[in-house]
Scaffold this motif. Structure first.
Motif, PDB file in Angstrom:
ATOM      1  N   ASP A 124       6.499   8.338  -1.103  1.00 30.14           N
ATOM      2  CA  ASP A 124       5.664   7.152  -1.284  1.00 30.14           C
ATOM      3  C   ASP A 124       5.505   6.875  -2.780  1.00 30.14           C
ATOM      4  O   ASP A 124       5.901   7.689  -3.639  1.00 30.14           O
ATOM      5  CB  ASP A 124       4.279   7.347  -0.648  1.00 30.14           C
ATOM      6  CG  ASP A 124       3.635   6.028  -0.224  1.00 30.14           C
ATOM      7  OD1 ASP A 124       4.108   4.964  -0.695  1.00 30.14           O
ATOM      8  OD2 ASP A 124       2.666   6.057   0.561  1.00 30.14           O
ATOM      9  N   MET A 125       4.939   5.716  -3.073  1.00 31.40           N
ATOM     10  CA  MET A 125       4.584   5.342  -4.445  1.00 31.40           C
ATOM     11  C   MET A 125       3.334   4.488  -4.390  1.00 31.40           C
ATOM     12  O   MET A 125       2.977   3.936  -3.344  1.00 31.40           O
ATOM     13  CB  MET A 125       5.719   4.560  -5.123  1.00 31.40           C
ATOM     14  CG  MET A 125       6.012   3.214  -4.470  1.00 31.40           C
ATOM     15  SD  MET A 125       7.166   2.195  -5.410  1.00 31.40           S
ATOM     16  CE  MET A 125       6.123   1.717  -6.796  1.00 31.40           C
ATOM     17  N   THR A 126       2.635   4.417  -5.522  1.00 33.81           N
ATOM     18  CA  THR A 126       1.435   3.581  -5.614  1.00 33.81           C
ATOM     19  C   THR A 126       1.632   2.535  -6.707  1.00 33.81           C
ATOM     20  O   THR A 126       2.420   2.715  -7.637  1.00 33.81           O
ATOM     21  CB  THR A 126       0.190   4.417  -5.925  1.00 33.81           C
ATOM     22  OG1 THR A 126       0.347   5.033  -7.216  1.00 33.81           O
ATOM     23  CG2 THR A 126      -0.028   5.491  -4.855  1.00 33.81           C
ATOM     24  N   ALA A 127       0.911   1.419  -6.562  1.00 32.55           N
ATOM     25  CA  ALA A 127       0.953   0.334  -7.540  1.00 32.55           C
ATOM     26  C   ALA A 127      -0.460  -0.157  -7.767  1.00 32.55           C
ATOM     27  O   ALA A 127      -1.337  -0.034  -6.891  1.00 32.55           O
ATOM     28  CB  ALA A 127       1.845  -0.801  -7.060  1.00 32.55           C
ATOM     29  N   ASP A 128      -0.685  -0.727  -8.960  1.00 30.82           N
ATOM     30  CA  ASP A 128      -2.023  -1.241  -9.261  1.00 30.82           C
ATOM     31  C   ASP A 128      -2.092  -2.727  -8.953  1.00 30.82           C
ATOM     32  O   ASP A 128      -1.159  -3.313  -8.395  1.00 30.82           O
ATOM     33  CB  ASP A 128      -2.387  -0.942 -10.722  1.00 30.82           C
ATOM     34  CG  ASP A 128      -1.414  -1.567 -11.711  1.00 30.82           C
ATOM     35  OD1 ASP A 128      -0.630  -2.468 -11.303  1.00 30.82           O
ATOM     36  OD2 ASP A 128      -1.411  -1.160 -12.897  1.00 30.82           O
ATOM     37  N   ALA A 129      -3.229  -3.342  -9.334  1.00 33.26           N
ATOM     38  CA  ALA A 129      -3.452  -4.752  -9.005  1.00 33.26           C
ATOM     39  C   ALA A 129      -2.464  -5.668  -9.701  1.00 33.26           C
ATOM     40  O   ALA A 129      -2.230  -6.789  -9.242  1.00 33.26           O
ATOM     41  CB  ALA A 129      -4.883  -5.143  -9.358  1.00 33.26           C
ATOM     42  N   ARG A 134       2.366   3.196 -10.471  1.00 36.99           N
ATOM     43  CA  ARG A 134       1.453   4.149 -11.111  1.00 36.99           C
ATOM     44  C   ARG A 134       1.851   5.596 -10.850  1.00 36.99           C
ATOM     45  O   ARG A 134       1.902   6.414 -11.762  1.00 36.99           O
ATOM     46  CB  ARG A 134       0.019   3.910 -10.629  1.00 36.99           C
ATOM     47  CG  ARG A 134      -0.502   2.514 -10.849  1.00 36.99           C
ATOM     48  CD  ARG A 134      -0.603   2.169 -12.324  1.00 36.99           C
ATOM     49  NE  ARG A 134      -1.543   3.053 -13.009  1.00 36.99           N
ATOM     50  CZ  ARG A 134      -1.792   3.002 -14.317  1.00 36.99           C
ATOM     51  NH1 ARG A 134      -1.176   2.109 -15.079  1.00 36.99           N
ATOM     52  NH2 ARG A 134      -2.655   3.834 -14.870  1.00 36.99           N
ATOM     53  N   GLU A 135       2.158   5.927  -9.606  1.00 33.00           N
ATOM     54  CA  GLU A 135       2.458   7.315  -9.252  1.00 33.00           C
ATOM     55  C   GLU A 135       3.571   7.347  -8.193  1.00 33.00           C
ATOM     56  O   GLU A 135       3.779   6.367  -7.459  1.00 33.00           O
ATOM     57  CB  GLU A 135       1.228   8.040  -8.700  1.00 33.00           C
ATOM     58  CG  GLU A 135       0.109   8.251  -9.703  1.00 33.00           C
ATOM     59  CD  GLU A 135      -1.091   8.950  -9.104  1.00 33.00           C
ATOM     60  OE1 GLU A 135      -1.885   9.533  -9.860  1.00 33.00           O
ATOM     61  OE2 GLU A 135      -1.236   8.922  -7.852  1.00 33.00           O
ATOM     62  N   MET A 136       4.241   8.508  -8.125  1.00 31.18           N
ATOM     63  CA  MET A 136       5.167   8.784  -7.034  1.00 31.18           C
ATOM     64  C   MET A 136       4.656  10.007  -6.286  1.00 31.18           C
ATOM     65  O   MET A 136       4.232  10.991  -6.905  1.00 31.18           O
ATOM     66  CB  MET A 136       6.586   9.046  -7.537  1.00 31.18           C
ATOM     67  CG  MET A 136       7.581   9.346  -6.415  1.00 31.18           C
ATOM     68  SD  MET A 136       9.231   9.757  -7.016  1.00 31.18           S
ATOM     69  CE  MET A 136       9.699   8.230  -7.783  1.00 31.18           C
ATOM     70  N   ILE A 137       4.691   9.945  -4.982  1.00 37.64           N
ATOM     71  CA  ILE A 137       4.263  11.070  -4.150  1.00 37.64           C
ATOM     72  C   ILE A 137       5.524  11.807  -3.696  1.00 37.64           C
ATOM     73  O   ILE A 137       6.414  11.204  -3.071  1.00 37.64           O
ATOM     74  CB  ILE A 137       3.434  10.605  -2.955  1.00 37.64           C
ATOM     75  CG1 ILE A 137       2.124   9.964  -3.455  1.00 37.64           C
ATOM     76  CG2 ILE A 137       3.112  11.766  -2.032  1.00 37.64           C
ATOM     77  CD1 ILE A 137       2.213   8.483  -3.626  1.00 37.64           C
ATOM     78  N   GLU A 187      -5.472   1.626  -6.536  1.00 37.97           N
ATOM     79  CA  GLU A 187      -4.049   1.879  -6.430  1.00 37.97           C
ATOM     80  C   GLU A 187      -3.663   1.846  -4.962  1.00 37.97           C
ATOM     81  O   GLU A 187      -4.344   2.415  -4.115  1.00 37.97           O
ATOM     82  CB  GLU A 187      -3.679   3.234  -7.050  1.00 37.97           C
ATOM     83  CG  GLU A 187      -3.855   3.282  -8.554  1.00 37.97           C
ATOM     84  CD  GLU A 187      -3.394   4.593  -9.149  1.00 37.97           C
ATOM     85  OE1 GLU A 187      -2.745   5.379  -8.400  1.00 37.97           O
ATOM     86  OE2 GLU A 187      -3.660   4.849 -10.327  1.00 37.97           O
ATOM     87  N   LEU A 188      -2.575   1.165  -4.682  1.00 37.92           N
ATOM     88  CA  LEU A 188      -2.186   0.941  -3.296  1.00 37.92           C
ATOM     89  C   LEU A 188      -0.940   1.753  -2.952  1.00 37.92           C
ATOM     90  O   LEU A 188       0.112   1.577  -3.576  1.00 37.92           O
ATOM     91  CB  LEU A 188      -1.894  -0.553  -3.060  1.00 37.92           C
ATOM     92  CG  LEU A 188      -1.331  -0.922  -1.689  1.00 37.92           C
ATOM     93  CD1 LEU A 188      -2.389  -0.722  -0.614  1.00 37.92           C
ATOM     94  CD2 LEU A 188      -0.834  -2.365  -1.705  1.00 37.92           C
ATOM     95  N   PRO A 189      -0.992   2.661  -1.983  1.00 34.06           N
ATOM     96  CA  PRO A 189       0.229   3.293  -1.471  1.00 34.06           C
ATOM     97  C   PRO A 189       1.066   2.241  -0.741  1.00 34.06           C
ATOM     98  O   PRO A 189       0.570   1.535   0.147  1.00 34.06           O
ATOM     99  CB  PRO A 189      -0.288   4.371  -0.525  1.00 34.06           C
ATOM    100  CG  PRO A 189      -1.712   4.581  -0.910  1.00 34.06           C
ATOM    101  CD  PRO A 189      -2.203   3.258  -1.391  1.00 34.06           C
ATOM    102  N   LEU A 190       2.347   2.117  -1.107  1.00 35.88           N
ATOM    103  CA  LEU A 190       3.186   1.031  -0.576  1.00 35.88           C
ATOM    104  C   LEU A 190       3.730   1.316   0.818  1.00 35.88           C
ATOM    105  O   LEU A 190       3.763   0.414   1.671  1.00 35.88           O
ATOM    106  CB  LEU A 190       4.342   0.752  -1.542  1.00 35.88           C
ATOM    107  CG  LEU A 190       4.136  -0.396  -2.559  1.00 35.88           C
ATOM    108  CD1 LEU A 190       3.995  -1.715  -1.871  1.00 35.88           C
ATOM    109  CD2 LEU A 190       2.948  -0.135  -3.450  1.00 35.88           C
ATOM    110  N   LEU A 191       4.222   2.521   1.056  1.00 43.33           N
ATOM    111  CA  LEU A 191       4.855   2.813   2.345  1.00 43.33           C
ATOM    112  C   LEU A 191       3.855   2.691   3.491  1.00 43.33           C
ATOM    113  O   LEU A 191       2.746   3.224   3.410  1.00 43.33           O
ATOM    114  CB  LEU A 191       5.465   4.209   2.333  1.00 43.33           C
ATOM    115  CG  LEU A 191       6.896   4.306   1.760  1.00 43.33           C
ATOM    116  CD1 LEU A 191       7.870   3.452   2.537  1.00 43.33           C
ATOM    117  CD2 LEU A 191       6.935   3.934   0.289  1.00 43.33           C
TER     118      LEU A 191
END
Length: 312
Positions: A124-129, A134-137, A187-191
């Protein structure tokens, strides 16, 4: 007697021989007076044609052209001018082709150390507004599945190589996991995130993200199949077409794709070129009549902005 006659004849013949042939006697003829012929009449000289002093010699007359009377031509019947065809409808969508060598799917891609040892897989990955990663899981591997754990790493701790035959993601050995693995509402997890329209209607579910060699997301893969139907339809949407809005203190991804636009989008397939869709820009308003020397109209400015969005 007879002898005398012969003698006389002989003498006459001798005289003709001596004196020649006797001419016929001249008989006086009556002379008739002849009237003298009348003298010939002399031909009169041609009278000169009187001309004016300033006129030159008479020019020869040109032959007259025959007078042709014009025929009365009936005007042709009026021809009905067909109405111009209507302008083509504005495009529903804008497609961008992404080569497979320029982007790689994130989900389940192997993550390795610089020495080539695979340590896990991206999940997964996260993104901001602002739509910035922002991050990779990463699901770090344990032994025989025991001890696997999901760890968040800063996005800058990874290097992406879409063309790599092995692991496309390399983890910096000095990378340190995030200080806290708590969920950040900003931060929003995309998957598995649900993408909606502005009115709240569902568009689809995110099942993957395509990353380029500069670690920039290029597109998301959406499952747009009906929940009731068993058919799974997936499309790729441009990352730039996404926007992230805050609602109820949480981020929600949105994209303005109608059902007609989704149906017009080519299906996504892992073995075919990527055709990422964006909603077509709104049609420019019809230009109103204006003086030719006036400043650029708002319609022309809108067309320029629309073209710029389509290129992007």
């Amino acid at each position: 007697m007879m002898a005398a006659l012969f003698a006389l004849a002989a003498l006459s013949g001798c005289s003709s021989l001596l004196w020649g042939t006797q001419q016929a006697p001249i008989v006086e003829a009556t002379v008739m007076p002849v009237e003298p012929a009348s003298a010939p009449v002399a031909a009169s000289a041609p009278q000169p044609v009187e001309t004016e002093a300033n006129e030159g010699p008479e020019e020869p007359k040109k032959p007259k052209k025959p007078v042709v009377k014009p025929h009365k031509v009936e005007p042709p019947p009026p021809v009905a001018v067909p109405a111009p065809p209507p302008p083509p409808p504005p495009p529903l969508i804008v497609l961008r082709t992404i080569e497979r060598s320029d982007a790689r799917a994130l989900l389940d891609s192997p993550v390795q150390k610089p020495d080539g040892k695979v340590v896990g897989r991206a999940v997964d990955m996260t993104a901001d507004a602002a739509g910035k990663p922002r991050e990779m899981i990463v699901n770090l591997q344990g032994f025989l599945g025991v001890g696997d754990r999901k760890v968040n790493f800063p996005w800058g701790a990874f290097r992406f190589t879409p063309t790599a035959k092995g692991a496309p993601i390399t983890l910096n050995p000095t990378a340190v996991p995030s200080t806290a693995n708590k969920s950040n509402p900003l931060e929003l997890p995309l998957l598995d995130a649900t993408v909606e329209r502005a009115n709240g209607a569902k568009v689809g579910r995110v099942i993957d993200v395509l990353i380029d060699g500069n670690a920039q997301p290029q597109a998301i893969v959406l499952d747009v199949g009906d929940l009731v139907s068993t058919d799974r339809r997936t499309i790729a949407a441009n990352w730039s077409a996404l926007r992230f809005v805050t609602r109820d203190k949480e981020l929600h991804p949105q994209i303005d794709l109608s059902d007609a636009q989704i149906n017009a989008t080519p299906l996504y397939a892992s073995d075919k070129p990527i055709r990422a869709v964006s909603p077509a820009p709104p049609a420019a308003p019809a230009a109103s009549a204006a003086p030719a020397a006036s400043a650029p109209s708002a319609a022309s400015t809108a067309v320029a902005v629309s073209n710029a969005r389509a290129v992007r």
